[in-house]
Design an enzyme around this catalytic site. Sequence first.
Site: not given
Ligand code: MOS
Length: 748
Positions: A647, A517, A640, A713-714
């Site tokens: 995260q 994103g 940031n 994020g992951e």
């Molecule tokens: Mo992530 S599992 O692509 O929101």
Amino acid sequence: MPETVSFAHQRHGSSIGQPITRRDGPDKVTGAARYTADVRPEGLLHAVMAVSTIAKGRVAHLDVAAAEGHPGVVAVMTPKNAPTLAKSPDEKDNPFAFRLDLLQGDHVRYAGQPIAVVIAETLEAATEGAALLAPRYVSETPVIALGEGDLLTPPAVGAGSPTSEGTGDLEDGLAVADSRLTATYETAAQYHNALEPHSSVAEWDGDRLTLYTPSQALWIAKARLAGFFGIPPENIRVICHYLGGGFGSKGFLSPPQILGVMASKLVGRPVKLVTRREQMFGPVGHRAPTRQTLTLGATRDGALTAFGHHTLTQTSSYDDFYEACGLIARHLYASPAISTTHEGTRADIGTPIFMRAPGEAPGSVAVESALDELALELDLDPLELRLKNYAEVEPITGRPFSSKALRECYAQGAERFGWAKRPKAPRQLRDADGLLIGWGMGTATYPAGMMQGEARATIHADGTALIETSAQDMGQGSWTVLAQIGADGLGLPAERVTLRIGDTDLPNGGLAGGSTGTATGGMAVHNAASSAIAGLAGLATNDPASPLYGAGNAGVTARDGRLVRNDDPTRSESFGEILARAGRSSIEAKGQGAGEPASRKAYAMHAHGAVYAEVKVDPDLGQIRVTRLVGAFAAGRVINPRLVRSQYYGGMIWGVSLALHEHAVHDLRSGRIMNANLAEYHVPVNADIPSVEAILVEEHDPHVNPLGIKGVGEIGITGTAGAIANAVWHATGVRVREIPITLDKLLG
Ligand code: MOS
């Protein structure tokens, strides 16, 4: 307090790299932020779903009359009267158009499937009405367990990755090994339970629809709705300013969200439908259980000669989604022979879906556990074994990495954690209370991807600017970081940049998913900002009255609301002066986040990290507590640091959840989930997470995208669960291969 990062590649004076607090923070803590369920248009009705209690068969009878007889009930939507859809929800025109149960028949395909919707003047009346339906079923025996039924080879896994990939010959690799290990690990089903359940507030005006709904991809939602309702996408506006978590379950619309729209169409009034917590266990997707077999071979000094990773996972009876556990072994460790394969079985469950680090999360816990077991066989330190097999290039393709600061992650994490003091043998450390202490580590990794998005930048004469894109903030920080990136492109302080997101009336911001994103939205925003500045420069440098005249677009730089000549920084003009002289109040431009870069073919692109965990285990009761987690991550440019750390913390906490807590337990006879509530479906609470640290390791990536963003994020889940599993072994000497590790498995 997070400090500003001062990585060598951060631009001086830019808002990029600043630890700005969440711009949406004050609205969230004061309650001013409106989530979908907070939206209350005039004349609003409330809808409640009734869901199936059987897993397979059909609905034979619903007492619609009883529900309709309730004084508050306005309508009962069943397959008999549900609005006709222009397109079957079982029609699959792309792999991500997941088949949905939208009251198109009386069949039941999983427990928890919506079978009716009761619409009433109040939530209470709708709830009572739904209870009055008293469904009767014709039930068939469901298949629920992983591995039951015919084995199938998936056409693809995860988001379209190849089912099998490898290099060399596994048998040859095993034949030359001094040490071999074959071990099978299981991971449990996890069900999506974001704080905010899936919900919708829908309002029709003729053939125009306004829908408030939490979505990680507003424009994709709009397109799917247009197909179902047979109206042009322009007639649909989807709005989502805030999501209370998405994690993959809100990437694509789920049945509850669309049923709300259908209910509104049926009654001709605005309708709100909010999924009840226990209804989250079925129709909104889950992470499927896995059984993974690791087959490793290594020479005496620890060099891998064979790396086999086979995954068995599960999909629904009616659709295809396969947890892609094998992806991780395709790039993480060097071995002359690598084999990664997947198989699946079908079950009478809802279709699994993406869940934060889909594939990589359960894949990583198995891979990292197996490496630890191999290190024990070889009498090597677990970190030493990983360094010994450090992949200098992507092992299967031979491509170089676009950047890879994993060595620095290992080193900085180990230093901070105190890894060097770890005794090699298990059960060597105890605290003052006699609890066993264990230390474990794991490698973290997640691909660095990018998708397509679009943004618009407008510079105003008063020296402020507006950035617009439909991007979604599910808590990861888009409200803040897209403004920072826009400000960087505009040469403005972030306070002078207003951001609008979360509305399909804005340019298509793409999908918030796959840790892409910020790269996608960020590139779109930055390009829009740069184009607006180029437009402004064009006005000035072509105007003899301007001090910038003749400098050319490339000869000026935007800085603090002014365009400044590169050849003579004393000559400059403010944005307002330029616009005023041109007789304009503003100038605007669009920009694209262009999707996958061409350099993707030449380079392997991944973020990396190393996670170190300490656990304490009660030797008598088997109770496990994580007492320390240190992660060191390298994921390109940090926009940031405060939000990036946040995260990583979130990912690592989910790693704790995967390792020790989450487990959806099915009753294999009925197919129902027995712990479909947050009392018995365990997730970590504050008391489970005493200390988490995330170190931001400098990494400059010139290839992933011009901003050098990899996405954060992951990755935090990966590495973490394996580190904890390994720490539990180190504390107890007991290797549990069934995840989550719970005390009964330690005592057994
Ligand atoms: Mo992530 S599992 O692509 O929101």
